[in-house]
Design a protein around this motif. Structure first.
Motif, PDB file in Angstrom:
ATOM      1  N   ILE A  10      57.827 -40.254  48.039  1.00  0.00           N
ATOM      2  CA  ILE A  10      56.910 -39.547  48.958  1.00  0.00           C
ATOM      3  C   ILE A  10      56.058 -40.603  49.656  1.00  0.00           C
ATOM      4  O   ILE A  10      55.473 -41.469  48.993  1.00  0.00           O
ATOM      5  N   SER A  11      55.987 -40.513  50.994  1.00  0.00           N
ATOM      6  CA  SER A  11      55.283 -41.580  51.723  1.00  0.00           C
ATOM      7  C   SER A  11      53.768 -41.472  51.584  1.00  0.00           C
ATOM      8  O   SER A  11      53.066 -42.477  51.694  1.00  0.00           O
ATOM      9  N   GLY A  12      53.255 -40.248  51.372  1.00  0.00           N
ATOM     10  CA  GLY A  12      51.805 -40.082  51.239  1.00  0.00           C
ATOM     11  C   GLY A  12      51.134 -39.768  52.558  1.00  0.00           C
ATOM     12  O   GLY A  12      50.028 -40.252  52.829  1.00  0.00           O
ATOM     13  N   ALA A  47      56.672 -30.868  45.500  1.00  0.00           N
ATOM     14  CA  ALA A  47      57.493 -31.514  46.529  1.00  0.00           C
ATOM     15  C   ALA A  47      56.680 -31.740  47.780  1.00  0.00           C
ATOM     16  O   ALA A  47      55.638 -31.108  47.985  1.00  0.00           O
ATOM     17  N   SER A  48      57.153 -32.654  48.603  1.00  0.00           N
ATOM     18  CA  SER A  48      56.562 -32.815  49.935  1.00  0.00           C
ATOM     19  C   SER A  48      57.180 -31.770  50.858  1.00  0.00           C
ATOM     20  O   SER A  48      58.218 -31.180  50.545  1.00  0.00           O
ATOM     21  N   ARG A  49      56.557 -31.602  52.009  1.00  0.00           N
ATOM     22  CA  ARG A  49      57.101 -30.640  52.958  1.00  0.00           C
ATOM     23  C   ARG A  49      58.461 -31.107  53.477  1.00  0.00           C
ATOM     24  O   ARG A  49      59.347 -30.286  53.715  1.00  0.00           O
ATOM     25  N   ILE A  54      48.938 -37.764  55.258  1.00  0.00           N
ATOM     26  CA  ILE A  54      47.619 -37.170  54.984  1.00  0.00           C
ATOM     27  C   ILE A  54      47.741 -35.696  54.606  1.00  0.00           C
ATOM     28  O   ILE A  54      46.999 -35.193  53.750  1.00  0.00           O
ATOM     29  N   GLN A  55      48.724 -35.002  55.200  1.00  0.00           N
ATOM     30  CA  GLN A  55      48.881 -33.574  54.881  1.00  0.00           C
ATOM     31  C   GLN A  55      49.366 -33.391  53.442  1.00  0.00           C
ATOM     32  O   GLN A  55      49.089 -32.368  52.832  1.00  0.00           O
ATOM     33  N   HIS A  56      50.098 -34.348  52.905  1.00  0.00           N
ATOM     34  CA  HIS A  56      50.502 -34.252  51.499  1.00  0.00           C
ATOM     35  C   HIS A  56      49.323 -34.609  50.599  1.00  0.00           C
ATOM     36  O   HIS A  56      49.034 -33.905  49.628  1.00  0.00           O
ATOM     37  N   GLN A 105      48.589 -29.687  52.549  1.00  0.00           N
ATOM     38  CA  GLN A 105      47.739 -28.901  53.455  1.00  0.00           C
ATOM     39  C   GLN A 105      48.281 -27.504  53.691  1.00  0.00           C
ATOM     40  O   GLN A 105      47.530 -26.538  53.734  1.00  0.00           O
ATOM     41  N   THR A 106      49.584 -27.384  53.863  1.00  0.00           N
ATOM     42  CA  THR A 106      50.173 -26.068  54.103  1.00  0.00           C
ATOM     43  C   THR A 106      50.951 -25.584  52.881  1.00  0.00           C
ATOM     44  O   THR A 106      51.777 -24.683  52.979  1.00  0.00           O
ATOM     45  N   GLY A 107      50.688 -26.207  51.758  1.00  0.00           N
ATOM     46  CA  GLY A 107      51.312 -25.795  50.504  1.00  0.00           C
ATOM     47  C   GLY A 107      50.240 -25.545  49.465  1.00  0.00           C
ATOM     48  O   GLY A 107      49.140 -25.092  49.777  1.00  0.00           O
ATOM     49  N   VAL A 122      56.120 -43.858  42.908  1.00  0.00           N
ATOM     50  CA  VAL A 122      57.306 -44.718  42.930  1.00  0.00           C
ATOM     51  C   VAL A 122      57.864 -44.630  44.342  1.00  0.00           C
ATOM     52  O   VAL A 122      58.215 -43.537  44.818  1.00  0.00           O
ATOM     53  N   ASN A 123      57.902 -45.771  45.015  1.00  0.00           N
ATOM     54  CA  ASN A 123      58.370 -45.783  46.404  1.00  0.00           C
ATOM     55  C   ASN A 123      58.934 -47.172  46.683  1.00  0.00           C
ATOM     56  O   ASN A 123      58.369 -48.171  46.257  1.00  0.00           O
ATOM     57  N   LYS A 124      60.025 -47.225  47.417  1.00  0.00           N
ATOM     58  CA  LYS A 124      60.636 -48.547  47.632  1.00  0.00           C
ATOM     59  C   LYS A 124      59.952 -49.341  48.738  1.00  0.00           C
ATOM     60  O   LYS A 124      60.215 -50.528  48.882  1.00  0.00           O
ATOM     61  N   GLY A 143      59.994 -36.299  47.178  1.00  0.00           N
ATOM     62  CA  GLY A 143      59.957 -36.257  48.637  1.00  0.00           C
ATOM     63  C   GLY A 143      61.315 -36.509  49.253  1.00  0.00           C
ATOM     64  O   GLY A 143      62.348 -36.485  48.565  1.00  0.00           O
ATOM     65  N   ARG A 144      61.276 -36.791  50.545  1.00  0.00           N
ATOM     66  CA  ARG A 144      62.501 -37.019  51.300  1.00  0.00           C
ATOM     67  C   ARG A 144      63.300 -38.197  50.722  1.00  0.00           C
ATOM     68  O   ARG A 144      64.514 -38.271  50.863  1.00  0.00           O
ATOM     69  N   GLY A 145      62.576 -39.099  50.053  1.00  0.00           N
ATOM     70  CA  GLY A 145      63.229 -40.261  49.456  1.00  0.00           C
ATOM     71  C   GLY A 145      64.293 -39.903  48.436  1.00  0.00           C
ATOM     72  O   GLY A 145      65.138 -40.737  48.092  1.00  0.00           O
TER      73      GLY A 145
HETATM   74  P1  FAD Z   1      58.765 -39.328  54.375  1.00  0.00           P
HETATM   75  O1  FAD Z   1      57.480 -39.488  55.090  1.00  0.00           O
HETATM   76  O2  FAD Z   1      60.029 -39.445  55.147  1.00  0.00           O
HETATM   77  O3  FAD Z   1      58.750 -40.371  53.203  1.00  0.00           O
HETATM   78  C1  FAD Z   1      59.821 -40.614  52.347  1.00  0.00           C
HETATM   79  C2  FAD Z   1      59.431 -41.789  51.487  1.00  0.00           C
HETATM   80  O4  FAD Z   1      60.441 -42.029  50.529  1.00  0.00           O
HETATM   81  C3  FAD Z   1      59.239 -43.095  52.250  1.00  0.00           C
HETATM   82  O5  FAD Z   1      57.950 -43.611  51.963  1.00  0.00           O
HETATM   83  C4  FAD Z   1      60.325 -44.020  51.721  1.00  0.00           C
HETATM   84  O6  FAD Z   1      59.892 -45.361  51.597  1.00  0.00           O
HETATM   85  C5  FAD Z   1      60.575 -43.425  50.360  1.00  0.00           C
HETATM   86  N1  FAD Z   1      61.929 -43.649  49.863  1.00  0.00           N
HETATM   87  C6  FAD Z   1      63.120 -43.446  50.502  1.00  0.00           C
HETATM   88  N2  FAD Z   1      64.155 -43.666  49.676  1.00  0.00           N
HETATM   89  C7  FAD Z   1      63.602 -44.048  48.479  1.00  0.00           C
HETATM   90  C8  FAD Z   1      64.152 -44.420  47.233  1.00  0.00           C
HETATM   91  N3  FAD Z   1      65.475 -44.420  47.025  1.00  0.00           N
HETATM   92  N4  FAD Z   1      63.300 -44.762  46.235  1.00  0.00           N
HETATM   93  C9  FAD Z   1      61.959 -44.763  46.428  1.00  0.00           C
HETATM   94  N5  FAD Z   1      61.383 -44.405  47.590  1.00  0.00           N
HETATM   95  C10 FAD Z   1      62.198 -44.052  48.612  1.00  0.00           C
HETATM   96  N6  FAD Z   1      53.607 -32.500  54.133  1.00  0.00           N
HETATM   97  C11 FAD Z   1      53.462 -32.169  52.844  1.00  0.00           C
HETATM   98  O7  FAD Z   1      53.967 -32.855  51.947  1.00  0.00           O
HETATM   99  N7  FAD Z   1      52.740 -31.049  52.493  1.00  0.00           N
HETATM  100  C12 FAD Z   1      52.154 -30.256  53.415  1.00  0.00           C
HETATM  101  O8  FAD Z   1      51.542 -29.258  53.034  1.00  0.00           O
HETATM  102  C13 FAD Z   1      52.297 -30.607  54.795  1.00  0.00           C
HETATM  103  N8  FAD Z   1      51.685 -29.861  55.736  1.00  0.00           N
HETATM  104  C14 FAD Z   1      51.787 -30.267  57.040  1.00  0.00           C
HETATM  105  C15 FAD Z   1      51.078 -29.571  58.023  1.00  0.00           C
HETATM  106  C16 FAD Z   1      51.140 -29.986  59.342  1.00  0.00           C
HETATM  107  C17 FAD Z   1      50.359 -29.234  60.374  1.00  0.00           C
HETATM  108  C18 FAD Z   1      51.910 -31.114  59.687  1.00  0.00           C
HETATM  109  C19 FAD Z   1      51.962 -31.595  61.110  1.00  0.00           C
HETATM  110  C20 FAD Z   1      52.607 -31.804  58.737  1.00  0.00           C
HETATM  111  C21 FAD Z   1      52.565 -31.393  57.409  1.00  0.00           C
HETATM  112  N9  FAD Z   1      53.266 -32.070  56.409  1.00  0.00           N
HETATM  113  C22 FAD Z   1      53.063 -31.746  55.106  1.00  0.00           C
HETATM  114  C23 FAD Z   1      54.267 -33.111  56.730  1.00  0.00           C
HETATM  115  C24 FAD Z   1      53.758 -34.524  56.560  1.00  0.00           C
HETATM  116  O9  FAD Z   1      53.136 -34.956  57.750  1.00  0.00           O
HETATM  117  C25 FAD Z   1      54.908 -35.477  56.231  1.00  0.00           C
HETATM  118  O10 FAD Z   1      55.883 -35.369  57.250  1.00  0.00           O
HETATM  119  C26 FAD Z   1      55.580 -35.202  54.890  1.00  0.00           C
HETATM  120  O11 FAD Z   1      54.615 -35.123  53.875  1.00  0.00           O
HETATM  121  C27 FAD Z   1      56.555 -36.343  54.600  1.00  0.00           C
HETATM  122  O12 FAD Z   1      57.244 -36.074  53.420  1.00  0.00           O
HETATM  123  P2  FAD Z   1      57.867 -37.273  52.594  1.00  0.00           P
HETATM  124  O13 FAD Z   1      56.782 -38.210  52.151  1.00  0.00           O
HETATM  125  O14 FAD Z   1      58.725 -36.682  51.547  1.00  0.00           O
HETATM  126  O15 FAD Z   1      58.844 -37.937  53.643  1.00  0.00           O
END
Ligand code: FAD
Length: 322
Positions: free
Chosen positions: A267-269, A234-236, A271-273, A252-254, A286-288, A209-211
Motif C-alpha cells: 500500500i503506497s499510503g 484493503a486500499s481502495r 492521504i485518503q488511505h 476516507q471513503t471506507g 511492507v513496500n518495495k 493494496g494494489r501491490g
Molecule cells: P498504489 O498507490 O498503486 O500503491 C501500490 C503500492 O504497492 C506501491 O507503493 C508499490 O511500491 C507497492 N508494491 C507494488 N508491488 C509490490 C510488492 N511486490 N511488494 C511490496 N510492495 C509492492 N484509497 C483508499 O485506500 N481508501 C479510501 O477510502 C480512498 N478514498 C478515496 C477518496 C477519493 C475522493 C479519492 C480521490 C481517492 C481515494 N482513495 C482511497 C484512493 C487513493 O488516492 C489511492 O489511489 C489508493 O489508496 C492507492 O491504493 P494502493 O496504495 O493500494 O495503490
C-alpha cells in the motif's frame, strides 16, 4: 462525579457490542459511566454482569417491544429518558451507523451539540474536550461544547484500556411505544466468510493494496491476518481491482480503524488511505519502494517484496512458541 452516559449497542443475539469497552473506558475517565440500552426484554443477568465488568457503574435499560421492530428511534427514546433522569455531563456513542444516528438526533432533541469521530476524550476543569485526528491524520485538533449537552461519537478502537470492573446497578424503565415510523420487516445478517474479527474495532488489522497484484495473491494478506487473528483490510485500489470486497476498504471513503497494530502490505499510503488508519497505535508497512509515503507514518517499515517478506513472517509466527 457527574454521570457520563454511554449508548451501548446490543448484538442481534442480545450480547454487548464490541464498541462498549472503549466507550465505558472513555466514560470512566470523565465521570461515572452509565450504560444505556434499548431492549425488547430486560437484559439477561450475564449481560448486566458483562457491562459491570467493562466498568459500567449503572445500567439504564428502556424495555419495550419496539426496540426489536423499529429502526433507530427506540435507542433515541432510551437515551432521551436517561438524559432527563440522570442529567449527564456528556453522552458517548460509538461512531458506528447506529451510534452516529442516535447521537445526532439526541443532540438536536436535547438542544445540545454533536462532536463527531473523537479519538480521545478528556476533562479539563470540568469541561469535556474531545480529540480528533483530521485531514488524513495530518493534524490533531480538539473540540469542546460551549453550551448544552456534549454528545460525542467515539471512533471504535481509539480508546485503549478498560474501565475498572464493578457491579452495575440496574434501572428499568418502559420504552415509549409507537414513536418511530421506520419499522423493521426483516433482518438479514451479512454473510460471514471467516472467523476473522470485524474490521471496525479489530485489535489487529492486516491490509493489502494494489501491490498484491491479483485476487489470488491477496490470499497472502488473509493468511497473515489469520496467523495474527487479525481483521482484513484493503486500499481502495485493491477493492477497485476486485481483489477483495468493498467492506474491507480502509480510508476516507471506507472504514476508519484505530487498531493496536496495523500492517500495510503493498500500500503506497495515499492521504485518503491514511485518513482511515493513521490513528493505529503501531503501524508496520511492507513496500518495495523505499520512498513510498506509507513509510512516513509507519513505526516499523520493511523495504521489500511482499511475496518474499510476508511468507517468512507467517513462517516465523507459526514457529513461535505458544
Ligand atoms: P498504489 O498507490 O498503486 O500503491 C501500490 C503500492 O504497492 C506501491 O507503493 C508499490 O511500491 C507497492 N508494491 C507494488 N508491488 C509490490 C510488492 N511486490 N511488494 C511490496 N510492495 C509492492 N484509497 C483508499 O485506500 N481508501 C479510501 O477510502 C480512498 N478514498 C478515496 C477518496 C477519493 C475522493 C479519492 C480521490 C481517492 C481515494 N482513495 C482511497 C484512493 C487513493 O488516492 C489511492 O489511489 C489508493 O489508496 C492507492 O491504493 P494502493 O496504495 O493500494 O495503490
Amino acid at each position: 462525579m457527574a454521570n457520563i452516559l454511554t449508548f451501548v449497542e446490543l448484538t442481534r443475539q442480545g450480547g454487548i457490542a464490541a464498541s462498549a469497552r472503549g466507550l465505558l473506558a472513555a466514560a470512566a475517565g470523565l465521570g461515572t459511566p452509565v450504560a444505556v440500552v434499548a431492549t425488547p426484554a430486560a437484559l439477561a443477568d450475564d449481560v448486566v454482569a458483562g457491562l459491570g465488568a467493562l466498568g459500567a457503574a449503572a445500567v439504564y435499560q428502556a424495555v419495550g417491544p419496539d426496540a426489536a421492530t423499529v429502526l433507530g428511534t427506540p435507542a433515541l427514546e432510551a437515551m432521551t429518558l436517561a438524559v432527563a433522569a440522570l442529567e449527564p455531563a456528556a453522552v458517548l456513542a460509538a461512531n458506528s451507523v447506529d451510534g452516529r444516528e442516535v447521537a445526532a438526533r439526541l443532540a438536536v432533541r436535547t438542544g445540545g451539540a454533536l462532536i463527531a469521530d473523537a479519538v480521545s476524550v478528556r476533562s479539563d476543569s470540568g469541561k469535556i474536550i474531545a480529540g480528533h485526528s483530521v485531514f488524513g491524520g495530518s493534524y490533531s485538533v480538539e473540540s469542546a461544547v460551549e453550551g448544552g449537552l456534549a454528545v460525542i461519537t467515539v471512533r471504535q478502537g481509539a480508546i485503549e484500556g478498560t474501565a475498572p470492573a464493578g457491579s452495575a446497578e440496574v434501572t428499568t424503565v418502559a420504552l415509549p411505544q409507537g414513536t418511530g415510523t421506520v419499522r423493521i420487516d426483516a433482518v438479514h445478517d451479512a454473510p460471514v466468510t471467516a472467523s476473522r474479527p470485524e474490521l471496525r474495532g479489530a485489535k489487529t488489522v492486516v491490509s493489502g493494496g494494489r501491490g498484491l497484484g491479483s485476487k489470488e495473491n491477496f490470499a497472502l494478506v488473509e493468511q497473515l491476518a489469520d496467523a495474527l487473528g487479525a481483521a482484513v483490510g484493503a486500499s481502495r485500489a485493491a477493492v477497485d481491482a476486485g481483489y477483495v470486497a468493498q467492506t474491507a476498504q480502509v480510508g476516507q471513503t471506507g472504514v476508519s480503524v484505530s487498531p493496536q497494530l496495523y500492517i500495510a502490505l503493498g500500500i503506497s499510503g495515499a492521504i485518503q488511505h491514511r485518513a482511515g488508519m493513521q490513528t493505529a497505535k503501531v503501524i508496520v508497512a511492507v513496500n518495495k519502494d523505499a520512498d513510498s509515503p506509507i513509510f512516513e507514518v509507519a513505526d516499523f517499515g520493511v523495504v521489500g517484496d511482499v511475496f518474499t517478506v510476508v511468507p517468512q513472517l507467517i513462517e516465523a509466527l507459526a514457529a513461535r512458541p505458544r
